[in-house]
Write an enzyme that holds these catalytic residues in place. Sequence first.
Site, mmCIF file in Angstrom:
data_model
loop_
_atom_site.group_PDB
_atom_site.id
_atom_site.type_symbol
_atom_site.label_atom_id
_atom_site.label_comp_id
_atom_site.label_asym_id
_atom_site.label_seq_id
_atom_site.Cartn_x
_atom_site.Cartn_y
_atom_site.Cartn_z
ATOM 1 N N ASP A 16 32.215 50.615 -25.395
ATOM 2 C CA ASP A 16 31.541 51.912 -25.421
ATOM 3 C C ASP A 16 31.989 52.836 -24.284
ATOM 4 O O ASP A 16 32.338 53.985 -24.520
ATOM 5 C CB ASP A 16 30.020 51.740 -25.378
ATOM 6 C CG ASP A 16 29.466 51.281 -26.725
ATOM 7 O OD1 ASP A 16 30.120 51.559 -27.754
ATOM 8 O OD2 ASP A 16 28.404 50.638 -26.740
ATOM 9 N N ASP A 126 17.810 52.171 -20.002
ATOM 10 C CA ASP A 126 18.831 52.518 -19.011
ATOM 11 C C ASP A 126 19.207 53.994 -19.040
ATOM 12 O O ASP A 126 19.433 54.604 -17.993
ATOM 13 C CB ASP A 126 20.074 51.634 -19.198
ATOM 14 C CG ASP A 126 19.825 50.210 -18.725
ATOM 15 O OD1 ASP A 126 18.954 50.028 -17.841
ATOM 16 O OD2 ASP A 126 20.472 49.282 -19.239
ATOM 17 N N SER A 177 24.272 41.419 -26.134
ATOM 18 C CA SER A 177 24.451 42.497 -25.177
ATOM 19 C C SER A 177 23.986 41.953 -23.835
ATOM 20 O O SER A 177 22.835 41.552 -23.680
ATOM 21 C CB SER A 177 23.613 43.694 -25.601
ATOM 22 O OG SER A 177 23.494 44.583 -24.514
#
Length: 398
Positions: A16, A126, A177
Amino acid sequence: MGRAKKVILAYSGGVDTSVCIPYLKQEWGVEEVITLAADLGQGDELEPIREKALKSGASESLVIDVRDTFIKDYAFPAIQANALYENRYPLGTALARPLIAKILVEAAAKYGADAIAHGCTGKGNDQVRFDVSTTALNPNLKILAPAREWGMSREETIAYGEKFGIPTPVKKSSPYSIDKNLLGRSIEAGILEDPTVEPPEEVYEMTKAIIDTPNQPEYLDIGFTQGIPTSINGESKNPIELIETVNKIAGNHGIGRIDMIENRLVGIKSREIYESPAMIVLIDAHRDLESLTLTADITQYKRGVEQTYTQLVYNGLWYSPLKAALDAFIQKTQERVSGTVRMKLFKGNAAIVGRKSENSLYTPDLATYGAEDQFDHKAAEGFIYVWGLPTRIWAQKN
Ligand code: ARG
């Protein structure tokens, strides 16, 4: 005109954040992307990450070692605050974000950037932590979050990257993740999204399965100076060493695994797995030392402050005025929290088995049931008469 001219991008080397580089330039008209990777002790090799950013189109690739600051200015205050979100999560990820935001803002000033960027999606905590921390430190900076807007699937993201020469991840990327740093690992997604499924052993790295832990208990003496852990088994340690040592010793006994359903700020319940051996052990020991050295009223009042503090940190308000005010209160309480706590580590459990302090308020003469007892038992009678008076009156009338 693009959305910004020059951007400092928080960079991890993952798909990403790598794709963010060409995306910012191609789609959003950014002229120059400088990446910044923070070394928080995640143990990744940072040199390949630094090079990957350049290959992906960054004009400059910064790597900044912030491990010492991370422990001293973020983890230690959290230990002093006994910060456990929803009574369990020691905030390993949440504590790192405001520090990353700080160095992004500093880099923006140094390199004359008009925006910072990150690769967070729109579903997590986040993004909130990065955005609010950045705004708090420099309200004039723009914040770009391409992954919050691009709407590409994992496959589409990889394909987009390939068009601009970003290498496809070589090893089949993990189904999870994972965010990791010196304070621990946060693991989500994949099979873990089913809250009925026991986490497969492969998700853990820092903690042993109970079946593999030593068959003998191990004692650990943790020394604190004004609420900050400073020694292990009588040996002084610098902040990084101390955390690493406790992670290793406690992890070896399978301590610090957490499997919880967590309430995110954005309203979603998520299933989270953490391993955070040092933080779990240190907070437990610290809280115990407070019980020995603080008055009853401070101890009890502080527990409420801790809840609020933890909530603020989790919710991205590290640089808020309330957080600063609570810090001042907490620091004041820590002046006498020095001493040693002994823990016994065995089969996933860290039991507190002893504590001592020069500032101990424990008074043997008063506590004892033996002959040395100095407590005036008769005084209790008058005290109870007054203490119970409102209850007595109420009972008589009702
Ligand atoms: N739920 C945790 C938090 O909000 C951890 C998030 C970590 N991110 C990840 N990619 N696993 O602090």
